[in-house]
Every structure is written in C-alpha cells, then in structure tokens.
Design a protein around this motif. Structure first.
Motif, PDB file in Angstrom:
ATOM      1  N   ILE A 123     -32.873 -41.541 -25.540  1.00 18.28           N
ATOM      2  CA  ILE A 123     -33.223 -41.913 -24.160  1.00 18.28           C
ATOM      3  C   ILE A 123     -33.455 -43.419 -24.047  1.00 18.28           C
ATOM      4  N   LEU A 124     -34.163 -43.989 -25.008  1.00 20.10           N
ATOM      5  CA  LEU A 124     -34.421 -45.425 -24.980  1.00 20.10           C
ATOM      6  C   LEU A 124     -33.129 -46.225 -25.125  1.00 20.10           C
ATOM      7  N   GLU A 125     -32.235 -45.754 -25.980  1.00 17.73           N
ATOM      8  CA  GLU A 125     -30.955 -46.444 -26.144  1.00 17.73           C
ATOM      9  C   GLU A 125     -30.121 -46.367 -24.868  1.00 17.73           C
ATOM     10  N   LEU A 126     -30.134 -45.210 -24.221  1.00 18.36           N
ATOM     11  CA  LEU A 126     -29.410 -45.063 -22.955  1.00 18.36           C
ATOM     12  C   LEU A 126     -30.004 -45.952 -21.873  1.00 18.36           C
ATOM     13  N   GLN A 127     -31.340 -46.047 -21.836  1.00 21.77           N
ATOM     14  CA  GLN A 127     -31.992 -46.924 -20.860  1.00 21.77           C
ATOM     15  C   GLN A 127     -31.610 -48.376 -21.088  1.00 21.77           C
ATOM     16  N   SER A 128     -31.566 -48.771 -22.371  1.00 24.53           N
ATOM     17  CA  SER A 128     -31.191 -50.144 -22.698  1.00 24.53           C
ATOM     18  C   SER A 128     -29.753 -50.432 -22.259  1.00 24.53           C
ATOM     19  N   GLU A 129     -28.849 -49.477 -22.506  1.00 25.38           N
ATOM     20  CA  GLU A 129     -27.459 -49.645 -22.074  1.00 25.38           C
ATOM     21  C   GLU A 129     -27.364 -49.720 -20.555  1.00 25.38           C
ATOM     22  N   LEU A 130     -28.166 -48.891 -19.877  1.00 26.17           N
ATOM     23  CA  LEU A 130     -28.151 -48.887 -18.412  1.00 26.17           C
ATOM     24  C   LEU A 130     -28.624 -50.224 -17.860  1.00 26.17           C
ATOM     25  N   VAL A 131     -29.694 -50.772 -18.428  1.00 25.34           N
ATOM     26  CA  VAL A 131     -30.207 -52.072 -17.994  1.00 25.34           C
ATOM     27  C   VAL A 131     -29.140 -53.150 -18.175  1.00 25.34           C
ATOM     28  N   GLU A 132     -28.427 -53.085 -19.303  1.00 26.50           N
ATOM     29  CA  GLU A 132     -27.373 -54.067 -19.568  1.00 26.50           C
ATOM     30  C   GLU A 132     -26.240 -53.941 -18.554  1.00 26.50           C
ATOM     31  N   LYS A 133     -25.856 -52.692 -18.236  1.00 26.97           N
ATOM     32  CA  LYS A 133     -24.780 -52.477 -17.269  1.00 26.97           C
ATOM     33  C   LYS A 133     -25.186 -52.947 -15.875  1.00 26.97           C
ATOM     34  N   VAL A 134     -26.433 -52.674 -15.496  1.00 23.96           N
ATOM     35  CA  VAL A 134     -26.921 -53.124 -14.187  1.00 23.96           C
ATOM     36  C   VAL A 134     -26.892 -54.641 -14.101  1.00 23.96           C
ATOM     37  N   GLU A 136     -24.908 -56.646 -15.753  1.00 27.65           N
ATOM     38  CA  GLU A 136     -23.508 -57.055 -15.638  1.00 27.65           C
ATOM     39  C   GLU A 136     -22.993 -56.868 -14.209  1.00 27.65           C
ATOM     40  N   LEU A 137     -23.374 -55.743 -13.600  1.00 28.15           N
ATOM     41  CA  LEU A 137     -22.939 -55.479 -12.218  1.00 28.15           C
ATOM     42  C   LEU A 137     -23.523 -56.497 -11.250  1.00 28.15           C
ATOM     43  N   GLU A 138     -24.808 -56.821 -11.441  1.00 26.89           N
ATOM     44  CA  GLU A 138     -25.432 -57.816 -10.566  1.00 26.89           C
ATOM     45  C   GLU A 138     -24.740 -59.161 -10.689  1.00 26.89           C
ATOM     46  N   LEU A 141     -21.392 -58.870  -8.896  1.00 31.42           N
ATOM     47  CA  LEU A 141     -21.572 -58.901  -7.442  1.00 31.42           C
ATOM     48  C   LEU A 141     -21.887 -60.306  -6.948  1.00 31.42           C
ATOM     49  N   LYS A 142     -22.653 -61.043  -7.741  1.00 33.43           N
ATOM     50  CA  LYS A 142     -22.973 -62.425  -7.369  1.00 33.43           C
ATOM     51  C   LYS A 142     -21.708 -63.256  -7.315  1.00 33.43           C
ATOM     52  N   GLU A 143     -20.833 -63.049  -8.298  1.00 35.67           N
ATOM     53  CA  GLU A 143     -19.573 -63.788  -8.309  1.00 35.67           C
ATOM     54  C   GLU A 143     -18.701 -63.402  -7.113  1.00 35.67           C
ATOM     55  N   ILE A 144     -18.675 -62.098  -6.812  1.00 38.57           N
ATOM     56  CA  ILE A 144     -17.863 -61.645  -5.678  1.00 38.57           C
ATOM     57  C   ILE A 144     -18.385 -62.247  -4.380  1.00 38.57           C
ATOM     58  N   ARG A 145     -19.720 -62.241  -4.224  1.00 36.09           N
ATOM     59  CA  ARG A 145     -20.304 -62.818  -3.014  1.00 36.09           C
ATOM     60  C   ARG A 145     -19.977 -64.302  -2.921  1.00 36.09           C
ATOM     61  N   THR A 146     -19.979 -64.984  -4.071  1.00 37.17           N
ATOM     62  CA  THR A 146     -19.673 -66.413  -4.074  1.00 37.17           C
ATOM     63  C   THR A 146     -18.255 -66.659  -3.599  1.00 37.17           C
ATOM     64  N   LEU A 147     -17.309 -65.848  -4.074  1.00 38.05           N
ATOM     65  CA  LEU A 147     -15.920 -66.061  -3.720  1.00 38.05           C
ATOM     66  C   LEU A 147     -15.592 -65.564  -2.315  1.00 38.05           C
ATOM     67  N   GLN A 148     -16.415 -64.693  -1.761  1.00 39.49           N
ATOM     68  CA  GLN A 148     -16.176 -64.203  -0.424  1.00 39.49           C
ATOM     69  C   GLN A 148     -16.808 -65.089   0.652  1.00 39.49           C
ATOM     70  N   GLY A 149     -17.689 -65.990   0.251  1.00 41.61           N
ATOM     71  CA  GLY A 149     -18.360 -66.834   1.216  1.00 41.61           C
ATOM     72  C   GLY A 149     -17.428 -67.904   1.774  1.00 41.61           C
TER      73      GLY A 149
END
Length: 204
Positions: A123-134, A136-138, A141-149
C-alpha cells in the motif's frame, strides 16, 4: 523498507526486530510512547509502523491519533498496525478509529504478521507511485496551460516573451516547455525565395 516497532515488553522488540530483519525490513525500535513519538514525528521517519497498545508515557492509539492529525490533505502516508492482547470489539473499534490501518491480537502467528506487513508495504509503495504520477500530471498540465495561453510574439523577429518576461527565440521556448525535438529544414516557399535562383544558376 523502514519498519518501526514500539513495544514495552523487554524481549518482544528484539524478537520482532529479528523476524522483520529476516523478512528484509530496516528495523528501528522504541520501548515507550514518548520516544516513539519523537522518532515518528522526525523527518524521514519510517512509514510502516507496528505499535503496541500499552506503552509507557503515550498509548499506541494516542500515537496513531496524533500522527493522523499531523497529516495534511488526507495524506494517510503511514501504515500503522496495532499489536495488542486487547481483543474486545470496543478495543478494536477504538484502535481503528484512532487511525490504525490494521489490528492484530497477541499471540500472533509469524506468517500472519509477515503477510500483514507485506500488505502495508504494498500500500505504501502504491501511494508513493501515485504521488509521483500526480506530480508528473501536474507538471504536464502546467506545461499545457503555458502553451495554451496568449504568448506575445514579435511581429518582426518572431521571438516569444516567456514566463519571466524575457524575449527568447521561438524554438528555444518550445524546447524548454515541451518534449518536442526541433530540427532545422527549409519550407518550399523559403526555398523558392532564397535558394531556387542560385540552384538553377548552378545547373547552367
């Protein structure tokens, strides 16, 4: 993975630490609640925790509650197993309500303890992977917002005014803000304008 064991019995911590060490855990121990809290509230504290109910100074359920209160945004980054001889439904409810993830009654079977620790580890390993994926997604999304502005671009040299109010070449901005790789080429219009005449002259 780091495993923390808090047990007030003189022999139990050594026995549990020996078992967990054979199972591949990096074990640290404490024999009273106050020391356990100091360790568990320190930076880089173990996230997999085995807690006795009755500890001198601070009880196991109280340690669980205090650690859960310190977590932010529903983090739940620790996995805590309550280990006790108290087996009444009321005690189990109190332990789990205080924030324990699991509850084991003494005497316990070694293979059962190993399996429950393995569940906590997964469970802890899955949580750590989830935090890393989140994260990466953030970032994505920041890059996408930058290029869409709306990007100010010079009508003459075509430089871009970037995030830091600095004018930079368009290709540099794209390279810094995306994973795209740029290679220089010549479009047909520019070829006709700048090179076609020279090429035809060479052929003659």
């Amino acid at each position: 993975m780091k495993l923390f064991i808090a047990e007030d019995d003189k022999t139990s911590p050594k026995f549990l630490a020996s078992l967990a060490g054979k199972w591949g855990y990096d074990v640290s121990t404490a024999s009273d609640g106050e020391k356990a809290l100091r360790i568990l509230e320190s930076p880089d504290a173990p996230l997999l925790i085995l807690l006795d109910w009755m500890l001198p100074g601070v009880r196991g359920p109280d340690i669980c509650a205090r650690l859960r209160e310190a977590e932010t945004n529903g983090d739940c980054s620790r996995f805590m197993i309550m280990l006790t001889m108290r087996d009444s439904p009321e005690d189990i409810v109190e332990g789990l309500s205080a924030g324990a993830n699991d509850y084991m009654v003494k005497p316990f079977h070694q293979n059962e303890l190993r399996a429950r620790l393995a569940v906590g580890r997964r469970i802890l390993e899955l949580q750590s992977e989830l935090v890393e994926k989140v994260s990466e997604l953030e970032h994505t999304l920041k890059e996408i917002r930058t290029l869409q502005g709306i990007l100010p671009i010079c009508m003459h040299c075509h430089k871009i005014r970037g995030d830091k109010e600095v004018w930079e070449r368009l290709e540099s901005y794209i390279t810094d803000h995306t994973d795209a790789l740029l290679s220089h080429s010549i479009c047909p219009d520019c070829y006709d304008k700048h090179y076609k005449a020279d090429a035809e002259g060479t052929e003659d």
